[in-house]
Motif scaffolding. Structure first.
Motif, PDB file in Angstrom:
ATOM      1  N   GLY A  46       0.774  -1.226   0.000  1.00 22.90           N
ATOM      2  CA  GLY A  46       0.000   0.000   0.000  1.00 22.90           C
ATOM      3  C   GLY A  46       0.806   1.276   0.000  1.00 22.90           C
ATOM      4  O   GLY A  46       0.249   2.372  -0.012  1.00 22.90           O
ATOM      5  N   GLU A  47       2.130   1.162  -0.011  1.00 24.49           N
ATOM      6  CA  GLU A  47       2.965   2.366  -0.007  1.00 24.49           C
ATOM      7  C   GLU A  47       2.893   3.088  -1.349  1.00 24.49           C
ATOM      8  O   GLU A  47       3.019   2.466  -2.399  1.00 24.49           O
ATOM      9  N   GLU A  48       2.676   4.390  -1.307  1.00 24.73           N
ATOM     10  CA  GLU A  48       2.622   5.171  -2.532  1.00 24.73           C
ATOM     11  C   GLU A  48       4.024   5.358  -3.092  1.00 24.73           C
ATOM     12  O   GLU A  48       4.972   5.626  -2.362  1.00 24.73           O
ATOM     13  N   LEU A  49       4.140   5.228  -4.416  1.00 21.19           N
ATOM     14  CA  LEU A  49       5.439   5.354  -5.068  1.00 21.19           C
ATOM     15  C   LEU A  49       5.681   6.745  -5.630  1.00 21.19           C
ATOM     16  O   LEU A  49       6.749   7.023  -6.144  1.00 21.19           O
ATOM     17  N   GLY A  50       4.695   7.603  -5.547  1.00 21.31           N
ATOM     18  CA  GLY A  50       4.859   8.955  -6.072  1.00 21.31           C
ATOM     19  C   GLY A  50       3.725   9.305  -7.011  1.00 21.31           C
ATOM     20  O   GLY A  50       2.948   8.451  -7.425  1.00 21.31           O
ATOM     21  N   ALA A  51       3.636  10.580  -7.357  1.00 20.91           N
ATOM     22  CA  ALA A  51       2.565  11.050  -8.232  1.00 20.91           C
ATOM     23  C   ALA A  51       2.690  10.437  -9.618  1.00 20.91           C
ATOM     24  O   ALA A  51       3.783  10.336 -10.173  1.00 20.91           O
ATOM     25  N   SER A  52       1.565  10.012 -10.154  1.00 20.12           N
ATOM     26  CA  SER A  52       1.554   9.424 -11.487  1.00 20.12           C
ATOM     27  C   SER A  52       1.522  10.508 -12.551  1.00 20.12           C
ATOM     28  O   SER A  52       0.943  11.570 -12.354  1.00 20.12           O
ATOM     29  N   SER A  53       2.146  10.229 -13.660  1.00 19.44           N
ATOM     30  CA  SER A  53       2.121  11.172 -14.786  1.00 19.44           C
ATOM     31  C   SER A  53       1.961  10.390 -16.076  1.00 19.44           C
ATOM     32  O   SER A  53       2.779  10.493 -16.990  1.00 19.44           O
ATOM     33  N   TRP A  54       0.941   9.568 -16.140  1.00 16.74           N
ATOM     34  CA  TRP A  54       0.699   8.728 -17.305  1.00 16.74           C
ATOM     35  C   TRP A  54       0.355   9.590 -18.517  1.00 16.74           C
ATOM     36  O   TRP A  54      -0.493  10.468 -18.455  1.00 16.74           O
ATOM     37  N   GLN A  55       1.055   9.313 -19.618  1.00 21.88           N
ATOM     38  CA  GLN A  55       0.845  10.064 -20.851  1.00 21.88           C
ATOM     39  C   GLN A  55       0.706   9.091 -22.013  1.00 21.88           C
ATOM     40  O   GLN A  55       1.410   8.084 -22.081  1.00 21.88           O
ATOM     41  N   GLY A  56      -0.208   9.416 -22.928  1.00 23.51           N
ATOM     42  CA  GLY A  56      -0.355   8.600 -24.119  1.00 23.51           C
ATOM     43  C   GLY A  56       0.858   8.768 -25.032  1.00 23.51           C
ATOM     44  O   GLY A  56       1.336   9.880 -25.239  1.00 23.51           O
ATOM     45  N   ILE A  57       1.364   7.659 -25.553  1.00 24.16           N
ATOM     46  CA  ILE A  57       2.515   7.704 -26.455  1.00 24.16           C
ATOM     47  C   ILE A  57       2.260   6.812 -27.657  1.00 24.16           C
ATOM     48  O   ILE A  57       1.308   6.024 -27.679  1.00 24.16           O
ATOM     49  N   LEU A  74      -3.435   0.925 -27.279  1.00 24.25           N
ATOM     50  CA  LEU A  74      -3.347   2.231 -26.638  1.00 24.25           C
ATOM     51  C   LEU A  74      -2.236   2.138 -25.602  1.00 24.25           C
ATOM     52  O   LEU A  74      -2.306   1.346 -24.657  1.00 24.25           O
ATOM     53  N   ILE A  75      -1.199   2.945 -25.771  1.00 23.20           N
ATOM     54  CA  ILE A  75      -0.010   2.842 -24.932  1.00 23.20           C
ATOM     55  C   ILE A  75       0.100   4.084 -24.054  1.00 23.20           C
ATOM     56  O   ILE A  75       0.035   5.210 -24.540  1.00 23.20           O
ATOM     57  N   LEU A  76       0.287   3.858 -22.757  1.00 24.05           N
ATOM     58  CA  LEU A  76       0.520   4.931 -21.800  1.00 24.05           C
ATOM     59  C   LEU A  76       1.893   4.732 -21.173  1.00 24.05           C
ATOM     60  O   LEU A  76       2.328   3.597 -20.957  1.00 24.05           O
ATOM     61  N   ARG A  77       2.560   5.830 -20.860  1.00 24.44           N
ATOM     62  CA  ARG A  77       3.898   5.777 -20.256  1.00 24.44           C
ATOM     63  C   ARG A  77       3.904   6.621 -18.988  1.00 24.44           C
ATOM     64  O   ARG A  77       3.289   7.690 -18.930  1.00 24.44           O
ATOM     65  N   ASN A  78       4.598   6.123 -17.985  1.00 25.79           N
ATOM     66  CA  ASN A  78       4.719   6.833 -16.718  1.00 25.79           C
ATOM     67  C   ASN A  78       6.180   6.786 -16.279  1.00 25.79           C
ATOM     68  O   ASN A  78       6.802   5.723 -16.294  1.00 25.79           O
ATOM     69  N   GLU A  79       6.728   7.931 -15.906  1.00 19.87           N
ATOM     70  CA  GLU A  79       8.123   7.989 -15.467  1.00 19.87           C
ATOM     71  C   GLU A  79       8.179   8.427 -14.005  1.00 19.87           C
ATOM     72  O   GLU A  79       7.699   9.488 -13.647  1.00 19.87           O
ATOM     73  N   LEU A  80       8.772   7.573 -13.186  1.00 17.52           N
ATOM     74  CA  LEU A  80       9.007   7.868 -11.785  1.00 17.52           C
ATOM     75  C   LEU A  80      10.520   7.899 -11.560  1.00 17.52           C
ATOM     76  O   LEU A  80      11.273   7.406 -12.399  1.00 17.52           O
ATOM     77  N   PRO A  81      10.984   8.465 -10.465  1.00 15.45           N
ATOM     78  CA  PRO A  81      12.438   8.557 -10.254  1.00 15.45           C
ATOM     79  C   PRO A  81      13.149   7.205 -10.301  1.00 15.45           C
ATOM     80  O   PRO A  81      14.305   7.138 -10.718  1.00 15.45           O
ATOM     81  N   ASP A  82      12.463   6.141  -9.886  1.00 15.54           N
ATOM     82  CA  ASP A  82      13.137   4.844  -9.801  1.00 15.54           C
ATOM     83  C   ASP A  82      12.662   3.823 -10.818  1.00 15.54           C
ATOM     84  O   ASP A  82      13.107   2.680 -10.800  1.00 15.54           O
ATOM     85  N   ARG A  83      11.760   4.222 -11.749  1.00 17.34           N
ATOM     86  CA  ARG A  83      11.243   3.243 -12.699  1.00 17.34           C
ATOM     87  C   ARG A  83      10.527   3.901 -13.869  1.00 17.34           C
ATOM     88  O   ARG A  83      10.032   5.027 -13.767  1.00 17.34           O
ATOM     89  N   ILE A  84      10.480   3.151 -14.964  1.00 11.99           N
ATOM     90  CA  ILE A  84       9.699   3.531 -16.143  1.00 11.99           C
ATOM     91  C   ILE A  84       8.601   2.490 -16.301  1.00 11.99           C
ATOM     92  O   ILE A  84       8.855   1.282 -16.208  1.00 11.99           O
ATOM     93  N   GLN A  85       7.381   2.941 -16.559  1.00 10.76           N
ATOM     94  CA  GLN A  85       6.253   2.024 -16.690  1.00 10.76           C
ATOM     95  C   GLN A  85       5.510   2.272 -18.003  1.00 10.76           C
ATOM     96  O   GLN A  85       5.462   3.401 -18.498  1.00 10.76           O
ATOM     97  N   GLU A  86       4.937   1.209 -18.530  1.00  6.02           N
ATOM     98  CA  GLU A  86       4.061   1.326 -19.688  1.00  6.02           C
ATOM     99  C   GLU A  86       2.833   0.449 -19.480  1.00  6.02           C
ATOM    100  O   GLU A  86       2.921  -0.635 -18.890  1.00  6.02           O
TER     101      GLU A  86
END
Length: 240
Positions: A46-57, A74-86
């Motif tokens: 349940g720990e929050e990893l930070g604010a999400s910034s999902w963007q369509g790419i 439909l592809i979304l991308r999110n960049e956090l300090p410690d990881r990249i997500q799609e």
């Protein structure tokens, strides 16, 4: 979704205690057709990893930019300090199937400990299917290799396959394989279950996706052309 270990050049992997459960989950959004705002970045505790910034790419901006024959996702991308997500979703997804959805993650300076794969697989599956009233004990689970498993599950009139694959070896100074990225795939359909068909879609998608010209698929697993499989999944069968 899984446990992560901080890499260190001075501490041997086997000496590290099993501690932080920094496992991202996507809750039920892996099974539905929500918007980017529905994405939640939390650990399994349940720990929050930070604010999400999902963007369509587009595919050209994806971690899998060199891939071909992936079809229309439909592809979304999110960049956090410690990881990249799609997040990849087929535009024709329905809440209870048919659907094809993938969630991908690459860690920065961290890795997923191979020894924790079993626990991570269970955690991700149970969290994703909790709202459906089933868990991993209700599923048929098959190991594909040391870093990949597939689970077949039914709820109501829906049949799903869930595949989790950890890949991208980075543990050069480790005696056991540890990887810095993973993919989790969900393929579901309603009606008569066809486990082989659902599995083939998931494995074909993994084999179609490439990074730096190399497939992330599972060696030795036969696959079929992904577009044809997806067309079949989303094409209603005509009544006899």
């Amino acid at each position: 979704m899984r446990l992560e270990r901080r890499m260190s050049n001075t501490i041997h992997l086997k000496s590290l205690p099993v501690i932080v459960r920094n496992s991202v989950i996507v809750l039920a959004i892996l099974l539905v057709t929500g918007t980017s705002a529905a994405q939640e970045n939390r650990t399994v505790d349940g720990e929050e990893l930070g604010a999400s910034s999902w963007q369509g790419i587009t595919l050209a901006d994806s971690e899998f930019y060199g891939s071909r024959d992936t079809g229309d996702f439909l592809i979304l991308r999110n960049e956090l300090p410690d990881r990249i997500q799609e997040s990849w979703r087929h535009p024709n997804n329905s809440q209870h199937g048919p659907l094809v959805t993938m969630f991908y993650e690459r860690l920065v300076d961290n890795f997923f400990a191979a020894e924790l794969f079993e626990a991570d697989f269970r955690s991700v599956f149970n969290l994703a299917f909790e709202a459906r009233g089933v868990d991993l004990d209700d599923a048929r689970v098959v190991s594909l290799d040391a870093n990949a498993k597939v689970a077949f599950i039914s709820y109501a009139a829906t049949r799903c396959v869930f595949v989790m694959r950890v890949f991208g070896p980075i543990g050069a100074n480790s005696e056991i394989p540890n990887d810095d990225r993973n993919a989790r795939l969900f393929v579901c359909q309603r009606g008569d279950p066809d486990d082989g068909f659902l599995r083939d879609i998931a494995l074909s998608m993994l084999s179609t996706l490439q990074q730096e010209g190399r497939s992330i698929g599972i060696a030795g697993r036969p696959v079929s052309a992904l577009p044809a499989l997806i067309d079949r999944l989303f094409t209603p069968e005509e009544a006899a």
